[in-house]
Each structure stands twice: as C-alpha cells, then as structure tokens.
Design a protein around this motif. Structure first.
Motif, PDB file in Angstrom:
ATOM      1  N   GLY A 150       0.798  -1.221   0.000  1.00 53.11           N
ATOM      2  CA  GLY A 150       0.000   0.000   0.000  1.00 53.11           C
ATOM      3  C   GLY A 150       0.825   1.264   0.000  1.00 53.11           C
ATOM      4  N   THR A 151       2.124   1.130   0.239  1.00 55.33           N
ATOM      5  CA  THR A 151       2.966   2.332   0.300  1.00 55.33           C
ATOM      6  C   THR A 151       3.717   2.572  -0.997  1.00 55.33           C
ATOM      7  OG1 THR A 151       4.871   1.118   1.146  1.00 55.33           O
ATOM      8  CG2 THR A 151       3.367   2.044   2.768  1.00 55.33           C
ATOM      9  N   SER A 192       1.705   0.126  -5.969  1.00 54.78           N
ATOM     10  CA  SER A 192       0.397  -0.508  -5.867  1.00 54.78           C
ATOM     11  C   SER A 192      -0.363  -0.592  -7.183  1.00 54.78           C
ATOM     12  CB  SER A 192      -0.504   0.230  -4.871  1.00 54.78           C
ATOM     13  OG  SER A 192      -0.028   0.043  -3.601  1.00 54.78           O
ATOM     14  N   PHE A 204      -0.590   2.303   8.005  1.00 54.61           N
ATOM     15  CA  PHE A 204      -2.056   2.297   7.991  1.00 54.61           C
ATOM     16  C   PHE A 204      -2.616   1.785   9.312  1.00 54.61           C
ATOM     17  CE2 PHE A 204      -0.774   1.334   3.518  1.00 54.61           C
ATOM     18  CZ  PHE A 204      -1.014   2.615   3.033  1.00 54.61           C
ATOM     19  N   ASP A 217      -9.805   7.022   7.194  1.00 55.43           N
ATOM     20  CA  ASP A 217      -9.147   6.784   5.903  1.00 55.43           C
ATOM     21  C   ASP A 217      -8.185   5.602   5.998  1.00 55.43           C
ATOM     22  OD1 ASP A 217     -10.497   8.912   4.878  1.00 55.43           O
ATOM     23  OD2 ASP A 217      -8.821  10.322   5.091  1.00 55.43           O
ATOM     24  N   ASP A 218      -7.389   5.590   7.058  1.00 55.07           N
ATOM     25  CA  ASP A 218      -6.455   4.477   7.248  1.00 55.07           C
ATOM     26  C   ASP A 218      -7.210   3.160   7.387  1.00 55.07           C
ATOM     27  OD1 ASP A 218      -4.120   5.903   7.041  1.00 55.07           O
ATOM     28  OD2 ASP A 218      -4.019   6.367   9.182  1.00 55.07           O
ATOM     29  N   ILE A 248      -8.431   1.999   4.028  1.00 58.97           N
ATOM     30  CA  ILE A 248      -7.343   1.419   3.224  1.00 58.97           C
ATOM     31  C   ILE A 248      -7.045  -0.004   3.702  1.00 58.97           C
ATOM     32  CG2 ILE A 248      -4.875   1.581   2.675  1.00 58.97           C
ATOM     33  CD1 ILE A 248      -5.260   4.681   2.742  1.00 58.97           C
ATOM     34  N   THR A 267      -9.668  -2.284   2.545  1.00 58.11           N
ATOM     35  CA  THR A 267      -9.541  -2.537   1.108  1.00 58.11           C
ATOM     36  C   THR A 267      -8.470  -3.584   0.822  1.00 58.11           C
ATOM     37  OG1 THR A 267     -10.247  -0.280   0.659  1.00 58.11           O
ATOM     38  CG2 THR A 267      -9.124  -1.442  -1.122  1.00 58.11           C
TER      39      THR A 267
END
Ligand code: C2E
Ligand code: MG
Ligand code: MG
Ligand code: MG
Length: 281
Positions: free
Chosen positions: A183-184, A187, A206, A215-216, A219, A222
């Motif tokens: 995710g960093t 992606s 996250f 938001d974190d 993510i 997800t």
C-alpha cells in the motif's frame, strides 16, 4: 566540461556535506568488515493468529552491533548496502544464518512455522540469488517449506518479467512469497495477479492511526478485501495496541505482527515465547 562539473560541485559544497559523505564512506567500509568480524545477527519477530495468539511464523530482521557506534538500524544501513551492492553479500549471509537457525529451532521444537526473510530488489533480480538458494536446499542447509521471502512493491514494477520468473522459480522450491509494506509503493493492482504471491503485509503506517483515522481503516479494509478476492493471506504490521488488534480482527484480518505481541527476539527467547503462548492457550 569536467571543469564545469567540478566547479558546480564546488559551489554546492558545504562543510555539512563533507561530513555526511565521510560518515557514509566510513560506514561503508565498516560494513565491509562487519561480516568477517561477526557484528551482525538476526532477530526474529513473532507473527501471530490475532484470535488465538498462536505463533504462525516469524520475520527475520537484521541487526548490526557496531563496535563503536552501537546498534545501527537496518533502516539506515540497508539502503546504503542496496546502493553500493553490499546487499548481495549481506543478503546471502542473512539467508544462510536464518536457514541454519531455523533448522536448529525446529530440532528444539519450533517446527511447522515459516521464517520470513526480507529480500531487496537487487538481490531478487541477481542471477546468483536463485542458484544460491537452490544450492542450500540441495545440500540440506535450508528447508524451502520453512522459508518465506518478503519483497516490496517497487520490485514488482521495476523489472516485472524478470521478477515474475524469479518468483516462479522460488515458489517451485516450496518457498512462500509476501509483499512487504503493501500500500505504500506503486500498488499497481493489475500486477498482483501476474505474480505467484502468498501474502500481503498491510504496512504499519495504515495500522498506526487505524483507531482514529477512518481513511487508514478504509485502506486496511480494502487491502483485506483485495487479499480475500485474490486468495492471498493478509497480515497486519506494526500492531501495538489492543484497540488496533480488535479493529483489524473485526475487519477480517486475523494475522498480525507488532510490539503488542512481541518485539524481535533472539532465538532462545523465541523458543520461550512459543512455550509461553502454548502454556497460556
Ligand atoms: P520491514 O521489513 O517492514 O520490517 C518491519 C519493521 O517494523 C522492523 O524494523 C520491526 O522491528 C518494526 N516493527 C515491528 N513491530 C513494530 C511495532 O509494533 N511498532 C513499530 N513502530 N515498529 C515495529 P527494523 O528491524 O528496524 O527493520 C527496518 C527495515 O529494514 C525492514 O522493514 C526491512 O525493510 C529492512 N530490513 C531488515 N532486515 C533486513 C534484511 O535482512 N534484508 C533486507 N533487504 N532488508 C532488511
Ligand atoms: Mg519485512
Ligand atoms: Mg514492512
Ligand atoms: Mg520496509
């Protein structure tokens, strides 16, 4: 032209830069000697089932005890080793060390879990890398089924074909592959399906504010959904609090790693950790 470059360099010169350049040079030469002088060791951080606390694996983390400077973080020296190529020798040493300690620990009762080793892109794409692992497996100094390699997303995108080829060969040896710090990086989701992956590691950034930052949390959710859809295991990194654990478990992530469960441990302490987990279960 050389003169002009030289002058430009000179114009940007500051005493601070010289100092930093010298510090880096001395670190580089120290690193070269550190292998012979046995200044490195590996610490093992437990990975657990966050429902039961059961130990499901460990991540091997390189440690450097510099004789004068004390402990130097891999965050500091790994990038330098990647740049100057020392990562190849260092990476071999880590693999050898981890495999040897894995076998000793298995004999001492710590069998059936995987030992994850961080592998930099340069290592993965180096032609000798695969042969080295194959050689260790052939001579019985390494067990493929007990090994997992952690790679980062950037590798998947820089040399996609080469990386895919190397990863196929690695999987054939029984070794698992996970994507670190997921995710960093870049992606590019389309790439995920082209690689023979086993696991995604939700990056600690996250997890840190997952309790207070929607938001974190979105993510993380997800990534968990993506893992489920693609049939990949998902493990959360950097779990430090009970609140973070509860949210992750609630959101369907059952594997975790972080200070809440344990710091990286020496081999003997890892055995003790496992004993305590079993006792308290
Ligand atoms: P990484 O692979 O993402 O490893 C996880 C890092 O998070 C480790 O830092 C670990 O000690 C730390 N950590 C674990 N749980 C927690 C927590 O709850 N809170 C916080 N704040 N941190 C936690 P470490 O050991 O300093 O390693 C840093 C990075 O250096 C690693 O990140 C990895 O990218 C690299 N590295 C370490 N060992 C090796 C190695 O043998 N080879 C290569 N190529 N890279 C390595
Ligand atoms: Mg890692
Ligand atoms: Mg990570
Ligand atoms: Mg990392």
């Amino acid at each position: 032209r050389a003169k002009r470059n030289g002058r430009n360099t000179f114009m940007h010169y500051t005493p601070d830069m010289t100092e930093r350049a010298l510090a880096r040079l001395s670190l580089e030469s120290d690193m070269r000697r550190a292998l012979e002088r046995e200044e490195f060791h590996v610490a093992y951080q437990p990975q657990v089932d966050m429902h039961s606390g059961a130990l499901i694996g460990v991540e091997a983390l390189l440690r450097w005890d510099h004789p004068e400077k004390g402990a130097i973080s891999p965050k500091h020296f790994i990038p330098i080793a990647e740049e100057n190529g020392q990562i190849l020798a260092l990476g071999k040493w880590v693999l050898q060390k981890v495999c040897a300690e894995q076998i000793r620990l298995a004999d001492a009762g710590l069998a059936g879990i995987r030992f994850a080793v961080n592998v930099s892109g340069r290592q993965l794409l180096h032609e000798g890398f695969l042969e080295f692992i194959e050689g260790m497996i052939k001579t019985g100094t390494c067990r493929g089924e007990a090994l997992e390699l952690e790679i980062t997303e950037s590798v998947l995108l820089s040399e996609p074909e080469l990386a895919a080829e190397a990863m196929q060969a690695i999987r054939k040896l029984g070794i698992a592959i996970s994507v670190d710090d997921f995710g960093t990086g870049y992606s590019s989701l389309a790439y995920l399906k082209q690689y023979p992956l086993n696991r995604l590691k939700i990056d600690a950034s996250f997890v840190r504010d997952i309790v207070i930052d929607p938001d974190d949390r979105a993510i993380a959710q997800t990534i968990i959904a993506l893992g489920n859809a693609l049939n990949l295991e998902v493990i959360a990194e950097g779990v430090e609090t009970e609140e973070q654990r509860a949210i992750l478990v609630n959101d369907g992530c059952s594997l975790g790693q972080g200070f809440l469960f344990s710091r990286p441990l020496a081999p003997a302490a890892l055995l003790e950790y496992r004993r305590d987990v079993v006792k308290n279960a």
